[in-house]
Write an enzyme that holds these catalytic residues in place. Structure first.
Site, PDB file in Angstrom:
ATOM      1  N   GLY A  41       0.820  -1.207   0.000  1.00 53.53           N
ATOM      2  CA  GLY A  41       0.000   0.000   0.000  1.00 53.53           C
ATOM      3  C   GLY A  41       0.850   1.252   0.000  1.00 53.53           C
ATOM      4  N   THR A  43       3.297   4.591   0.874  1.00 51.51           N
ATOM      5  CA  THR A  43       3.077   5.886   1.516  1.00 51.51           C
ATOM      6  C   THR A  43       1.638   6.349   1.368  1.00 51.51           C
ATOM      7  OG1 THR A  43       5.379   6.590   1.250  1.00 51.51           O
ATOM      8  CG2 THR A  43       3.735   8.324   1.482  1.00 51.51           C
ATOM      9  N   GLY A 271       8.324  19.187  -0.726  1.00 52.21           N
ATOM     10  CA  GLY A 271       8.485  18.218  -1.797  1.00 52.21           C
ATOM     11  C   GLY A 271       8.971  16.865  -1.307  1.00 52.21           C
ATOM     12  N   ALA A 324      -0.664   9.081  -6.994  1.00 55.89           N
ATOM     13  CA  ALA A 324      -1.019   7.672  -6.866  1.00 55.89           C
ATOM     14  C   ALA A 324      -1.806   7.172  -8.074  1.00 55.89           C
ATOM     15  CB  ALA A 324      -1.833   7.461  -5.591  1.00 55.89           C
ATOM     16  N   HIS A 447     -29.487  20.284 -13.070  1.00 57.25           N
ATOM     17  CA  HIS A 447     -29.743  21.552 -12.397  1.00 57.25           C
ATOM     18  C   HIS A 447     -30.595  21.291 -11.161  1.00 57.25           C
ATOM     19  CE1 HIS A 447     -30.856  25.769 -11.795  1.00 57.25           C
ATOM     20  NE2 HIS A 447     -32.117  25.351 -11.669  1.00 57.25           N
TER      21      HIS A 447
END
Length: 469
Positions: A41, A43, A271, A324, A447
């Site tokens: 799985g 991070t 980062g 991902a 709508h």
């Protein structure tokens, strides 16, 4: 006990890119060994996408109580946040997802080896605790990334945290300084503000989410400031000091002013960097580029300069976005390539990008600046979400922006506002299928909905404007 194992495909890394490769390769009849030193799985599931979005959902509920009271006359009061209960729900969601991924791999017949893997040749790897594995068809590198850190700001999981451990730090801080105004930094700033913290958000670039359209940045910044977040763009951290009660930082603002910020917690979100430590790239005849990525020699197959060795996920340099959902697509491509099945290359231009803050942002395709930089003659239409009834109901502002070739195809769609993460799929198809505004204008949007604003934007571009003058 160690052993020697022969298989069709070795996948090193069990995150989104790795396990998607393994599942698809197994479905195509290949024998697959997946080596993962932590939990399958990666991070995204355990420290990123899933737990953070669970927490952001809780933050939405908290915001809803305030909106109910202040805007709708519902006299609701937030008594308190039961942090252990919130964490337990988050962890249950992660655990159930983890069991699901592990179950899929087992059902598919993928052999998962829980240990660190190191390449020993072009088709061989040694997995800690298991021995050597040889691949008949190929090796897939999917070892992911880790948070980038700053000199002098070593994470301790308590006062100085990264995106990997921010949600796992003890309790809720009363004040947070976030370094980095990309998607991760903005999301964490938004979460902590919803939970009542005083938040300062510092970004060195001139605007937040600097890779997105400038109008997206502008509307996002306006929304965050309206919520009480102190946003400082064009600002730089000069120095910081960890104290018993928190962190004291000195920041130079865009105007050249020096400001001292004190907070209980400092989140470094500047980062991420690829993880290749101990991978043994040199033994396979590979090396990273100057930025640490493993660049593919054949981008259409994501195959390196060494035939049979492929790369997926965060090890890839741009245009792979390190998301991902892009990794899923990369995994499918590589698995099909190794199985000899024709597979289209990943269309990175059509990969959606989402920031799950409040307000949210979502985009796909080129920004206006990128399109103009390519010399494309563009036409642009922007419509506020509050121009439609459902946007007024939500009352959070926001915008739809479409960038299109003049008399041609749609190049990019950019959204800011409530729930736009759930609205971007339509635009992904519009951009991915090279649709023109007139193609979209033929289709009727429900709508009242927020997505109606997307439809109205395209109606205007197609010369059939209704509510937008």
């Amino acid at each position: 006990m160690t052993q020697t194992r022969e298989t069709d495909v070795i996948v090193i890394g069990g995150g989104t890119g790795g396990y998607s490769t393994a599942l698809r390769a197994a479905a195509l009849g290949l024998d697959v060994v997946l080596a993962e030193r932590d939990k399958v799985g990666g991070t995204c599931l355990h420290r990123g996408c899933i737990p953070s979005k669970a927490m952001l959902h809780a933050a939405e509920l908290v915001d809803g109580i305030a909106e109910a009271r202040e805007r709708w006359g519902v006299k609701a009061v937030l008594e308190s946040v039961d942090w252990p209960a919130l964490v337990a729900t988050r962890d249950d969601i992660v655990s159930r997802n983890h069991k699901g991924v592990a179950g899929h791999l087992a059902h598919a017949g993928v052999e998962v080896l829980h240990g660190s893997a190191r390449l020993t040749g072009r088709r061989t790897a040694v997995v800690e605790g298991y021995g050597q594995v040889t691949a008949r068809r190929g090796v897939v590198l999917a070892t992911g990334s880790r948070p980038r850190t700053l000199p002098g700001l070593e994470p301790d999981g308590r006062r100085v945290v990264t995106s990997d451990d921010a949600l796992f730090a003890p309790g809720l801080p009363r004040s947070v300084l976030v370094l980095g105004g990309g998607a991760i930094g903005v999301e964490y700033a938004s979460f902590h503000r919803s939970m009542g913290a005083d938040v300062t958000l510092v970004e060195a670039a001139e605007r937040l989410v600097p890779l997105e359209d400038a109008d997206v940045s502008r509307h996002l910044t306006r929304g965050l400031k309206k919520r009480g977040i102190d946003v400082r763009t064009g600002a730089r951290l000069l120095e910081s000091e960890v104290r018993e009660g928190g962190v004291r930082a000195t920041v130079r603002t865009a105007r050249g002013e020096v400001r001292v910020v004190e907070a209980e917690r400092l989140l470094v979100a500047v980062g991420r960097v690829p993880v290749t430590d101990g991978l043994g790239l040199e033994a396979a005849g590979l090396a990273t580029d100057a930025r640490g990525f493993v660049a593919p020699a054949n981008p259409t197959r994501l195959e390196t300069a060494v035939p049979g060795i492929h790369v997926v996920g965060d090890l890839l340099p741009p245009p792979s976005p390190g998301l991902a959902h892009a990794s899923f697509a990369e995994g499918l491509l590589v698995a099909e390539t190794l199985a000899g099945v024709p597979s289209p290359p990943v269309d990175y231009a059509a990969v959606p990008r989402v920031t799950y803050s409040s307000p949210q942002t979502a985009a796909v395709g080129l920004t206006e600046a990128e399109a103009r930089a390519r010399g494309i003659d563009v036409t642009v239409n922007t419509m506020p979400l509050t121009a439609v009834a459902k946007g007024m109901v939500h009352g959070q502002g926001g915008v739809v922006k479409v960038v299109s070739e003049r008399e041609g195809r749609v190049l990019g769609v950019h959204l800011v506002g409530p729930n736009v993460s759930e609205m971007i799929a339509e635009s992904q198809l519009i951009v991915g299928w090279d649709a023109e505004p007139s193609d979209v204008a033929r289709h009727i949007h429900a709508h009242p909905t927020l997505s109606e604003a997307v439809g109205e934007t395209f109606l205007t571009l197609a010369g059939r404007g209704l509510h937008q003058q």
